[in-house]
Design a protein around this motif. Structure first.
Motif, PDB file in Angstrom:
ATOM      1  N   SER A 255       0.830  -1.214   0.000  1.00  0.00           N
ATOM      2  CA  SER A 255       0.000   0.000   0.000  1.00  0.00           C
ATOM      3  C   SER A 255       0.858   1.255   0.000  1.00  0.00           C
ATOM      4  O   SER A 255       0.470   2.280  -0.581  1.00  0.00           O
ATOM      5  N   LYS A 256       2.032   1.178   0.645  1.00  0.00           N
ATOM      6  CA  LYS A 256       2.898   2.350   0.693  1.00  0.00           C
ATOM      7  C   LYS A 256       3.554   2.643  -0.654  1.00  0.00           C
ATOM      8  O   LYS A 256       3.982   3.769  -0.904  1.00  0.00           O
ATOM      9  N   ILE A 257       3.634   1.628  -1.514  1.00  0.00           N
ATOM     10  CA  ILE A 257       4.109   1.877  -2.875  1.00  0.00           C
ATOM     11  C   ILE A 257       3.137   2.801  -3.585  1.00  0.00           C
ATOM     12  O   ILE A 257       3.527   3.728  -4.320  1.00  0.00           O
ATOM     13  N   GLN A 258       1.830   2.582  -3.361  1.00  0.00           N
ATOM     14  CA  GLN A 258       0.803   3.409  -4.002  1.00  0.00           C
ATOM     15  C   GLN A 258       0.774   4.823  -3.436  1.00  0.00           C
ATOM     16  O   GLN A 258       0.627   5.798  -4.171  1.00  0.00           O
ATOM     17  N   THR A 259       0.952   4.938  -2.117  1.00  0.00           N
ATOM     18  CA  THR A 259       0.850   6.256  -1.472  1.00  0.00           C
ATOM     19  C   THR A 259       2.186   6.967  -1.353  1.00  0.00           C
ATOM     20  O   THR A 259       2.232   8.142  -0.993  1.00  0.00           O
ATOM     21  N   GLN A 260       3.299   6.216  -1.630  1.00  0.00           N
ATOM     22  CA  GLN A 260       4.660   6.760  -1.510  1.00  0.00           C
ATOM     23  C   GLN A 260       4.971   7.245  -0.091  1.00  0.00           C
ATOM     24  O   GLN A 260       5.683   8.224   0.104  1.00  0.00           O
ATOM     25  N   LYS A 261       4.411   6.547   0.890  1.00  0.00           N
ATOM     26  CA  LYS A 261       4.717   6.852   2.280  1.00  0.00           C
ATOM     27  C   LYS A 261       5.930   6.035   2.724  1.00  0.00           C
ATOM     28  O   LYS A 261       6.106   4.903   2.282  1.00  0.00           O
ATOM     29  N   PRO A 262       6.790   6.596   3.592  1.00  0.00           N
ATOM     30  CA  PRO A 262       7.957   5.842   4.063  1.00  0.00           C
ATOM     31  C   PRO A 262       7.545   4.644   4.901  1.00  0.00           C
ATOM     32  O   PRO A 262       6.459   4.623   5.484  1.00  0.00           O
ATOM     33  N   VAL A 263       8.427   3.643   4.943  1.00  0.00           N
ATOM     34  CA  VAL A 263       8.136   2.418   5.693  1.00  0.00           C
ATOM     35  C   VAL A 263       7.925   2.715   7.167  1.00  0.00           C
ATOM     36  O   VAL A 263       6.977   2.238   7.789  1.00  0.00           O
ATOM     37  N   ARG A 264       8.811   3.509   7.750  1.00  0.00           N
ATOM     38  CA  ARG A 264       8.707   3.782   9.191  1.00  0.00           C
ATOM     39  C   ARG A 264       7.832   4.995   9.452  1.00  0.00           C
ATOM     40  O   ARG A 264       7.936   6.024   8.784  1.00  0.00           O
ATOM     41  N   ASP A 265       6.976   4.855  10.455  1.00  0.00           N
ATOM     42  CA  ASP A 265       6.143   5.939  10.954  1.00  0.00           C
ATOM     43  C   ASP A 265       6.349   5.973  12.475  1.00  0.00           C
ATOM     44  O   ASP A 265       5.650   5.292  13.225  1.00  0.00           O
ATOM     45  N   ILE A 266       7.350   6.759  12.905  1.00  0.00           N
ATOM     46  CA  ILE A 266       7.756   6.764  14.307  1.00  0.00           C
ATOM     47  C   ILE A 266       6.605   7.164  15.222  1.00  0.00           C
ATOM     48  O   ILE A 266       6.398   6.580  16.297  1.00  0.00           O
ATOM     49  N   GLU A 267       5.833   8.160  14.805  1.00  0.00           N
ATOM     50  CA  GLU A 267       4.718   8.622  15.650  1.00  0.00           C
ATOM     51  C   GLU A 267       3.714   7.498  15.874  1.00  0.00           C
ATOM     52  O   GLU A 267       3.223   7.297  16.994  1.00  0.00           O
ATOM     53  N   ARG A 268       3.396   6.771  14.801  1.00  0.00           N
ATOM     54  CA  ARG A 268       2.440   5.668  14.947  1.00  0.00           C
ATOM     55  C   ARG A 268       3.025   4.562  15.833  1.00  0.00           C
ATOM     56  O   ARG A 268       2.308   3.974  16.647  1.00  0.00           O
ATOM     57  N   GLU A 269       4.327   4.289  15.681  1.00  0.00           N
ATOM     58  CA  GLU A 269       4.961   3.271  16.518  1.00  0.00           C
ATOM     59  C   GLU A 269       4.868   3.649  17.994  1.00  0.00           C
ATOM     60  O   GLU A 269       4.616   2.791  18.850  1.00  0.00           O
ATOM     61  N   GLN A 270       5.082   4.923  18.310  1.00  0.00           N
ATOM     62  CA  GLN A 270       5.005   5.371  19.696  1.00  0.00           C
ATOM     63  C   GLN A 270       3.599   5.199  20.256  1.00  0.00           C
ATOM     64  O   GLN A 270       3.417   4.705  21.373  1.00  0.00           O
TER      65      GLN A 270
END
Length: 389
Positions: A39-54
């Motif tokens: 899905s991130k290939i389609q949206t071009q979002k980076p693999v890591r989302d530090i805020e979401r991980e926290q």
């Protein structure tokens, strides 16, 4: 609920059943992490989302307390799960970005024999890629590089720096002249222990074998042994093999306990390194560079020789600062044959495909006498996000 007064066999059966359920759930979670990567290939979002991980970790810690699970336990488990998810997604995206590199079997050269720290690093790195290995043992760093350059190996694995003993200068010197590119890195925990082939006591050891680096990393422990003879080997694997062959209560090797089992050695004393948090960073080299997708964090390594004028290095470092490029390593080594001239090795966080990295290298080219990119590759050290527990 479990019935009261279960027998030990019944308890073990329940534990095994739960373990199997955990394995199934972990496999299901991995499959979902792959769907996230797609899905991130389609949206071009980076693999890591530090805020979401926290946010995720904070919720898991709170939910865990309702089950009498302490915060440190929950945090440790899910840090490992998140790290696996990130690396699994990165490996998938890199396979898409480098389809020509896809192969079920890789020929990999490394220092020493079976069980050397370089061998362990090679196995761990390619296990993440789900690639089987044809292992090529080498007696020195020069040969690790040469067998890749001449096509007899696809990759070489080289230690570059250690948290205790610092940079491994011999490898840096080899990188000055190689045509290979750095295509990956891995940080390997180094767990030194004293290994012997027979039951004995520490005070009976007269001769100690290992590679020079472990001798240096365990110098405080070695001083405590008093007048003991230290013998240097080409690798920890060679040291373990020698001690196994001698089969004597007066000789020992420094190496990894699990690796010692390959040679029938037993750990006599654990935790002998100067620093308990002892890690070595390894690089992986190949004949062709790789492309790093913009969705994952990348590191670029280059070498440069500056002018012999005051402030020439400072000018280069200001280029990095002004372009917002974070430098993670700066190492100087003498240029062989040119007295008092230094070659600088630089690691920065940045992808060679980005405009800012290209512009940075163009500016540096104008300021330096020589510059060469050694590689741009994924950052595979997944630092855990910090939460209050």
């Amino acid at each position: 609920m479990n019935k009261p007064n279960m027998s030990l066999d019944e308890i073990r059966e329940n534990v095994s059943r739960i373990d199997q359920q955990l394995l199934t759930l972990l496999a299901d979670r991995r499959k979902l992490s792959l769907e996230v990567a797609k899905s991130k290939i389609q949206t071009q979002k980076p693999v890591r989302d530090i805020e979401r991980e926290q946010v995720l970790l904070e919720k898991l810690v709170a939910d865990g307390s309702a089950h009498d699970l302490d915060p440190q336990y929950v945090t440790k488990i899910f840090h490992d799960i998140i790290e696996d998810s990130v690396l699994y997604q990165q490996a998938f995206l890199q396979r898409l970005a480098n389809p020509d590199n896809e192969q079920p079997l890789a020929r990999v050269s490394f220092l020493g024999g079976k069980g050397s720290y370089s061998n362990l690093a090679a196995r761990n790195f390619f296990a993440r890629k789900h690639t089987k290995l044809a292992e090529i043992q080498c007696p020195n760093f020069k040969e690790v590089i040469e067998v890749v350059e001449n096509g007899n190996a696809d990759y070489g694995v080289l230690p570059i720096e250690n948290t205790s003993s610092g940079s491994i200068n011999d490898v840096y010197d080899q990188l000055q002249h190689t045509r290979l590119s750095i295509v990956g890195e891995i940080t390997q925990p180094i767990e030194h222990c004293l290994l012997t082939s027979v039951d004995t006591d520490v005070d009976k050891i007269e001769v100690l074998y290992s590679h020079p680096q472990p001798h240096q990393q365990c110098s405080e422990f070695l001083r405590s042994l008093g007048d003991i003879k230290q013998e240097y080997c080409s690798s920890t694997a060679e040291a373990m093999k020698l001690v196994a062959e001698m089969n004597s209560p007066t000789v020992a090797a420094i190496g990894n306990a699990n690796s010692g089992e390959f040679y029938g050695l037993k750990p006599l004393k654990f935790g002998i390194a100067n620093q308990q948090e002892n890690h070595t960073r390894f690089i992986v080299v190949a004949r062709k560079p790789i492309d790093v997708t913009a969705l994952i964090p990348a590191k670029t390594t280059f070498i440069m020789s500056t002018g012999q004028t005051a402030g020439s290095l400072v000018e280069c470092l200001l280029v990095l600062k002004n372009n917002g490029i974070n430098m993670t390593k700066l190492e100087s080594r003498p240029v062989l044959g040119n007295p008092w001239e230094e070659m600088f090795y630089v690691d920065v966080e940045g992808n060679l495909r980005t405009d800012v990295m290209k512009e940075t290298l163009e500016e540096l080219t104008k300021l330096t006498r020589y510059i060469k990119v050694l590689g741009s590759y994924p950052i595979e050290n997944v630092a855990p996000c910090e939460i209050d527990v």
